[in-house]
Scaffold this motif. Structure first.
Motif, PDB file in Angstrom:
ATOM      1  N   PHE A 310       0.884  -1.192   0.044  1.00  0.00           N
ATOM      2  CA  PHE A 310      -0.080  -0.115  -0.194  1.00  0.00           C
ATOM      3  C   PHE A 310       0.906   1.350   0.026  1.00  0.00           C
ATOM      4  CE2 PHE A 310       0.239  -0.879   4.721  1.00  0.00           C
ATOM      5  CZ  PHE A 310       0.805   0.338   5.081  1.00  0.00           C
ATOM      6  N   ARG A 311       0.404   2.168  -0.410  1.00  0.00           N
ATOM      7  CA  ARG A 311       1.173   3.597  -0.685  1.00  0.00           C
ATOM      8  C   ARG A 311       0.450   4.828  -0.214  1.00  0.00           C
ATOM      9  NH1 ARG A 311       2.246   3.820  -7.074  1.00  0.00           N
ATOM     10  NH2 ARG A 311       0.087   4.464  -6.847  1.00  0.00           N
ATOM     11  N   ASN A 312       1.000   5.993  -0.247  1.00  0.00           N
ATOM     12  CA  ASN A 312       0.505   7.112   0.588  1.00  0.00           C
ATOM     13  C   ASN A 312      -0.340   7.632  -0.648  1.00  0.00           C
ATOM     14  OD1 ASN A 312       0.352   9.492   2.002  1.00  0.00           O
ATOM     15  ND2 ASN A 312       2.483   9.924   1.842  1.00  0.00           N
ATOM     16  N   THR A 313      -1.708   8.312   0.264  1.00  0.00           N
ATOM     17  CA  THR A 313      -2.612   8.897  -0.421  1.00  0.00           C
ATOM     18  C   THR A 313      -2.084  10.201  -1.503  1.00  0.00           C
ATOM     19  OG1 THR A 313      -3.250  10.344   1.546  1.00  0.00           O
ATOM     20  CG2 THR A 313      -4.414   8.387   0.991  1.00  0.00           C
ATOM     21  N   ALA A 326      -3.179  -3.514  -4.353  1.00  0.00           N
ATOM     22  CA  ALA A 326      -2.494  -2.292  -3.508  1.00  0.00           C
ATOM     23  C   ALA A 326      -3.597  -1.264  -3.508  1.00  0.00           C
ATOM     24  CB  ALA A 326      -1.694  -1.851  -4.810  1.00  0.00           C
ATOM     25  N   PHE A 327      -3.407  -0.385  -2.494  1.00  0.00           N
ATOM     26  CA  PHE A 327      -4.572   0.532  -2.086  1.00  0.00           C
ATOM     27  C   PHE A 327      -3.518   1.696  -1.528  1.00  0.00           C
ATOM     28  CE2 PHE A 327      -4.224  -2.022   1.678  1.00  0.00           C
ATOM     29  CZ  PHE A 327      -3.871  -1.137   2.536  1.00  0.00           C
ATOM     30  N   GLN A 328      -4.289   2.991  -1.517  1.00  0.00           N
ATOM     31  CA  GLN A 328      -3.471   4.126  -0.815  1.00  0.00           C
ATOM     32  C   GLN A 328      -4.354   4.418   0.714  1.00  0.00           C
ATOM     33  OE1 GLN A 328      -4.041   6.769  -4.533  1.00  0.00           O
ATOM     34  NE2 GLN A 328      -1.799   6.765  -4.274  1.00  0.00           N
ATOM     35  N   ILE A 329      -3.446   4.981   1.397  1.00  0.00           N
ATOM     36  CA  ILE A 329      -3.788   5.264   2.856  1.00  0.00           C
ATOM     37  C   ILE A 329      -2.788   6.514   3.139  1.00  0.00           C
ATOM     38  CG2 ILE A 329      -2.193   3.819   4.173  1.00  0.00           C
ATOM     39  CD1 ILE A 329      -4.495   3.066   6.048  1.00  0.00           C
ATOM     40  N   ASN A 330      -3.519   7.461   4.094  1.00  0.00           N
ATOM     41  CA  ASN A 330      -2.729   8.474   4.687  1.00  0.00           C
ATOM     42  C   ASN A 330      -1.632   8.005   5.675  1.00  0.00           C
ATOM     43  OD1 ASN A 330      -2.254  10.919   6.406  1.00  0.00           O
ATOM     44  ND2 ASN A 330      -3.819  11.958   5.307  1.00  0.00           N
TER      45      ASN A 330
END
Length: 621
Positions: A310-313, A326-330
């Motif tokens: 997962f990656r940064n927003t 995969a997804f994005q998160i703060n």
């Protein structure tokens, strides 16, 4: 149970429960179910009360196990719950608390019964409990796999129902029920790969929700939402603990012990029965369970894949097709939560997991300018080593090892100056760099280990962290420099003691053929540690001598410690640099005169550090 408030003492005589577990088959369309799940339960307020509730459920569950093959009432209860969850999202939007309350009660009953089922039977037999069909008129039993339907429904519930005061308890129950399902591993010696629960979670309909589930559990951890007060909650009395958390704590802490190899929480223990953040903590436990499920024979663990990629927003690049989950998160919110929650070893395990496996998160953390917010809680864990279990200490230490592998981190921690460290009680520390504090805490951990646990691998890891940092030691605090030399003095004393014991033993046992204590092995271990300490000191002198006058001062003050190792075959090479440094500065001090003040000695050292030719020192590490 029924419309009235229920208590533990009422369970065995409750007419509705007796009918549920009895010999009568009840269709899921029967009005009985509305009455059964319309109850308010007085929550247990202590672990003792929770145990009483569990003990009251066990005989009822055993009766149901006996009768369910003929009645199918457990499957009917599951279908009643599934029927209500179909409209749960709409009920939330409409603030329909009664509907949510009943759905929660049904799931709570399922979870309590499942916990006993899993304790009493194998997974195949559990699956059979879901397949028994009702025989009453009006039954509408189908061919669906009710176990998979329930698991899929729970995952959908967690990812789709928003977290509000009125949904807090049912979301908690959904998370905890999944934990109960995974508790099967507690009763198995072998890792479960072929079980139906494992298969459904890893390959079934839940697979498509992998990234959403991991993201939701992470956000539950990040939000740290407290259990809503009774006035806004569907339960009237003391819903802050007990029913919402106490019953789950046994399974959750048991599952946690799988990861920590037996020791859950600190020795002092986190008082989970009064935990104000049950959903956050249970979500974290479920996340760790999912992440640590073993890979299948021909497929990887999708939840571990999601956690590692997962990656940064704020990352605007498109998601790679090579990373299906995969997804994005703060990252900022996650970093803040990790800094604030390191008092629990499950939060420390999450931090370790992300540093070790998620390159995006590791890069982000190492780029932060406020690393002290993360490092200080880790150092506090090590400082209170007596109060922590060994697994929590090891995780904290491995985190330091990972961080100190980065040269930029090793430089930056000496630039962060701390005004006060309240938990460091041995000495008042003011205006000390984060790097010097790290050295002090690691050395203290080594000394504790030498006198108490005597764990060779803890020694090795502590010294490895110091070795990683040594080339970037900068402006060491005088107390940190003193403790480095004091540790060497302690090792030297221990070396001499073991050597003396070995000599006396040999003299006293002439003609005695019985086996000698293995002093040679003890000496080898001590000499290995001594050499690592000499390499750490040597690395600092070779790379940053002029930045560390306090270390040179401490070396000169205790120069006699090193005399015995000068001609020792194991240390001759590494001692050359120390001889050079000690000899060079000793000569400078002699030239400066006698009866020098501390300030004058430090002045001579600082000027001498600039004059010492660097080519006179050789790097050995």
């Amino acid at each position: 149970m029924g419309a009235n408030t229920s208590q533990v003492s009422d369970l065995s005589d409750n007419e509705n429960l007796q009918r549920l577990v009895g010999t009568e088959s009840i269709s899921e369309n029967d009005p009985f179910w509305n009455q059964l799940i319309s109850f308010t339960f007085i929550s247990p307020t202590s672990s003792g009360d929770s145990k009483l509730l569990e003990e009251a459920v066990i005989p009822l569950a055993k009766i149901l196990i006996e009768n369910n093959p003929r009645t199918g009432n457990f499957g009917a209860l599951v279908r009643v719950f599934l029927g209500r969850t179909k409209e749960l999202k709409i009920s939330t939007e409409c603030q329909d608390q009664l509907f949510i309350w009943q759905a929660h009660n049904a799931l709570f009953m399922i979870r309590c019964l499942l916990k006993v089922f899993i304790w009493q039977m194998g997974e195949e037999e559990l699956h059979q409990q879901f397949t028994y069909q009702e025989r009453a008129p009006g039954s509408c039993g189908g061919k669906e796999d009710l176990l998979e339907e329930l698991l899929s429904n729970l995952v959908h519930l967690i990812v789709e129902v928003p977290l509000l005061d009125i949904t807090y308890s049912i979301l908690f129950e959904a998370v905890t029920t999944l934990l109960v399902f995974f508790s099967y591993q507690l009763f198995q010696k072998e890792i479960l790969r072929d079980g139906k629960i494992y298969q459904h979670i890893m390959k079934g309909r839940c697979l498509s929700l992998t990234s959403r589930l991991v993201k939701t559990l992470l956000y539950n951890f990040i939000r740290q939402e407290k259990c809503p007060p009774p006035a806004t909650h569907i339960f009237e009395p003391k819903a802050e603990s007990g029913l919402l958390y106490g019953l789950a704590s046994g399974v959750a802490s048991g599952l946690w012990s799988v990861f920590t190899l037996g020791g859950a929480g600190s020795k002092a223990g986190l008082d989970q029965e009064h935990d104000p953040l049950p959903l956050s903590n249970q979500s974290l436990l479920l996340l760790l369970v999912l992440a640590n499920l073993t890979d299948g024979p021909d497929w990887p663990n999708p939840y571990r894949q999601a956690i590692t990629c997962f990656r940064n927003t704020q990352d605007t690049s498109s998601l790679s097709m090579e990373q299906p989950h995969a997804f994005q998160i703060n990252f900022n919110s996650l970093y803040t939560a990790l800094c604030e929650q390191q008092r629990s070893d499950q939060a420390t395990l999450l931090l370790y997991t992300l540093l070790h496996q998620n390159a995006n998160m590791r890069t982000y953390m190492l780029s932060r300018t406020d690393m002290d917010n993360l490092v200080l809680p880790i150092l506090e864990i090590l400082y209170h080593v007596e109060e922590r279990n060994s697994h929590h200490v090891y995780m904290a230490l491995i985190i330091l090892l990972i961080l100190t592998e980065d040269d930029a981190f090793n430089r930056s921690i000496h630039e962060v100056v701390l005004k006060n460290v309240s938990w460091y009680t041995e000495r008042s520390l003011t205006d000390i760099s984060l790097g010097s504090l790290l050295i002090l805490v690691v050395i203290r951990t080594i000394q504790f280990n030498m006198t108490r646990t005597r764990d060779k691998y803890l020694h090795t890891n502590c010294l490895a962290a110091l070795a990683n940092m040594s080339a970037q030691f900068r402006c060491l605090h005088q107390y940190a420099a003193q403790r480095i030399i004091s540790l060497f003095a302690l090792l030297s004393k221990k070396h001499n003691k073991v050597l003396e014991q070995a000599t006396q033993s040999l003299r006293g046992r002439q003609g005695d053929n019985t086996a000698l204590p293995d002093y040679a092995q003890d000496l080898n271990v001590i000499e290995e540690v001594i050499r690592m300490m000499l390499e750490i000191i040597n690395s600092c002198l070779c790379n940053s001598l002029h930045h560390n006058p306090n270390l040179v001062y401490a070396l000169l003050y205790k120069r006699e410690l090193f005399e015995q190792f000068r001609m020792h075959p194991s240390f001759q090479d590494i001692m050359q640099n120390l001889d050079t440094v000690i000899g060079f500065f000793s000569q400078r001090l002699e030239q400066a005169g006698s009866d020098l003040s501390v300030e004058r000695v430090q002045e001579v050292i600082m000027k001498g550090a600039q004059a010492l030719p660097t080519d006179r020192l050789k790097e050995y590490c």
